[in-house]
Motif scaffolding. Structure first.
Motif, short mmCIF file in Angstrom:
data_model
loop_
_atom_site.label_atom_id
_atom_site.label_comp_id
_atom_site.label_asym_id
_atom_site.label_seq_id
_atom_site.Cartn_x
_atom_site.Cartn_y
_atom_site.Cartn_z
N THR A 105 1.93 -0.85 8.30
CA THR A 105 3.21 -0.62 7.65
C THR A 105 3.23 -1.41 6.35
OG1 THR A 105 4.23 -2.43 8.89
CG2 THR A 105 4.47 -0.21 9.79
N SER A 106 3.79 -0.82 5.32
CA SER A 106 3.75 -1.47 4.02
C SER A 106 4.82 -0.91 3.11
CB SER A 106 2.37 -1.28 3.37
OG SER A 106 2.30 -1.95 2.13
N GLU A 107 5.23 -1.74 2.18
CA GLU A 107 6.16 -1.33 1.13
C GLU A 107 5.60 -1.82 -0.19
OE1 GLU A 107 10.90 -1.65 -0.10
OE2 GLU A 107 10.18 -2.41 1.84
N THR A 108 5.45 -0.92 -1.12
CA THR A 108 4.85 -1.27 -2.41
C THR A 108 5.60 -2.42 -3.06
OG1 THR A 108 4.18 1.04 -2.72
CG2 THR A 108 4.14 -0.39 -4.66
N GLY A 109 4.84 -3.44 -3.42
CA GLY A 109 5.42 -4.61 -4.07
C GLY A 109 5.97 -5.66 -3.11
N LYS A 110 5.97 -5.36 -1.81
CA LYS A 110 6.57 -6.30 -0.85
C LYS A 110 5.63 -6.69 0.29
CE LYS A 110 11.37 -4.97 -1.74
NZ LYS A 110 12.66 -4.55 -1.14
N ILE B 206 0.85 -1.19 0.00
CA ILE B 206 0.00 0.00 0.00
C ILE B 206 0.89 1.24 0.00
CG2 ILE B 206 -1.91 1.18 1.15
CD1 ILE B 206 -2.42 -1.39 2.72
N GLU B 207 0.57 2.17 -0.84
CA GLU B 207 1.32 3.43 -0.87
C GLU B 207 1.10 4.20 0.44
OE1 GLU B 207 0.09 5.58 -4.26
OE2 GLU B 207 0.99 4.20 -5.71
#
Length: 401
Positions: free
Chosen positions: A383-388, A337-338
């Motif tokens: 918490t998030s990282e795009t593509g991961k 998620i951005e």
């Protein structure tokens, strides 16, 4: 009809909030509704009748006759069209309707053809549908339709009665906790009275005050009986007593989540793992809204995690003197998620996007999660990282019994 054209009621946010207010365990209603399922099939003259509730991601079959079905994706369902209005929705031949003819229930072995559905309406809000289905083409007379409407109304009444009973059990549990607090609070003063009476007894023996001794003996005996009663109330081990219908522990919560959401993950070839802290597995807590919160988080993770991905759920109880914390983390290997959208979600906003298999979102799942967590006085961190992938951390306060 393409997936981007799937129907969404104009009051969808209100509808989902209303459905969540019932706090339904989707595995628990079948026994309460099976007689109405049989009656609906009998009235319609069909092989199958289903009672379906529709949340942000899933159609849950909470009552079934003639077909062993527990759930399907919302976008596959016919009943998503039934909840669009207060009128009946009929499909004379599912195999001839482009909205449904590519879905699994039209092909062998089910080969369903006829569908007739009525919305389950409570105070102007459609929470689901009663539907009857058959493998042959049919039509229903106006008289049969009116009888089915009566059955649909009774289904809603049953669900409301079930919810009321759950609420009453919760209040009884709260009263039981209050009784234990009273017992705890009176132990101190009673112990003091007993100590005082023992001291006076000793003085009375030396002064040979027979009348005072007899009086003090009565005080001592009565106080000791009350203290024993308080100890008996407090000695009821909360960890070992049977779990009530409105309660869970980590073991039962894990079992329910696997029962409800493992089929969704398996269907998409995603590994779903749920782990609990074994040391706290017997701690009892309220079931209130827990399945609603976790169900939406897991369904959302399934939606945004590609095939051969993984979803990990870690659950624990952090014990405190006056309050416990239900501590849950849902981690996925999805698209992520951005940062800007995380802020929107945490503020209770945000728009839906398509899933990794082009699933159409209905736009309200995570908004509902945030709303419920706030109502329960809990906390949500993302918490998030795009593509991961993404991680959702939830803490919900639970009063100690």
């Amino acid at each position: 009809m393409e997936k981007r054209d799937l129907p969404i009621p104009q009051n969808e946010s209100e509808r989902l909030l209303h459905l969540s207010s019932f706090d339904i365990d989707y595995t628990s209603l079948n026994d309460n509704l099976k007689d109405l399922n049989r009656l609906a099939a009998k009235v319609a003259g069909t092989e199958i009748s289903l009672i379906n509730l529709i949340d942000a991601y899933t159609q849950w079959t909470v009552g079934a006759h003639g077909l062993d079905l527990q759930q399907m994706t919302r976008e596959e369902s016919v009943c998503q069209y039934t909840i669009m209005s207060d009128q009946a929705f009929e499909v004379p031949d599912l195999s001839a309707d482009e909205r449904f003819n590519k879905n699994f229930y039209v092909d062998d072995p089910l080969s369903l053809r006829y569908y007739f559905g009525l919305p389950l309406n409570d105070n102007g809000i459609n929470i689901g549908a009663l539907c009857v289905l058959d493998t042959t083409l049919k039509s229903l007379s106006p008289e049969k339709v009116e009888l089915l409407k009566i059955i649909a109304d009774e289904i809603v009444n049953r669900i409301k009665v079930y919810h009321t009973m759950e609420a009453m059990q919760q209040r009884l549990s709260t009263a039981d906790q209050a009784n234990k607090k009273v017992a705890h609070d009176i132990r101190g003063p009673l112990a003091g009275i007993i100590g005082l009476s023992e001291m006076i007894s000793q003085q009375g023996n030396s002064a040979n005050l027979n009348e005072v001794l007899e009086f003090i003996k009565m005080i001592h005996t009565g106080s000791r009986s009350l203290l024993d009663l308080a100890d008996e109330i407090l000695s009821n081990d909360e960890q070992q007593r049977p779990i009530r219908e409105n309660e869970l522990n980590l073991i039962t919560l894990k079992d329910k989540l696997l029962q409800l959401y493992l089929p969704q993950a398996t269907y998409k070839n995603i590994k779903l793992d749920i782990a609990i802290n074994e040391q706290n597995k017997h701690v009892i807590f309220s079931k209130q809204k827990i399945l609603q919160v976790l169900g939406n988080l897991i369904s959302n993770a399934v939606k945004f995690t590609p095939s051969q991905g993984a979803i990990n759920v870690l659950m624990d109880i952090i014990t405190g003197e006056n309050e416990n914390l239900l501590d849950i983390t849902v981690t996925d290997t999805g698209v992520g998620i951005e940062h800007s959208r995380i802020q929107q979600l945490l503020s209770g906003q945000g728009e839906s996007t398509k899933g990794t298999s082009e699933e159409k979102g209905y736009g309200f799942g995570l908004q509902l999660v945030k709303h419920l967590i706030d109502k329960l006085g809990g906390k949500l961190a993302i918490t998030s990282e795009t593509g991961k992938g993404s991680k959702f951390h939830v803490q919900l306060p639970q009063k100690r019994s």
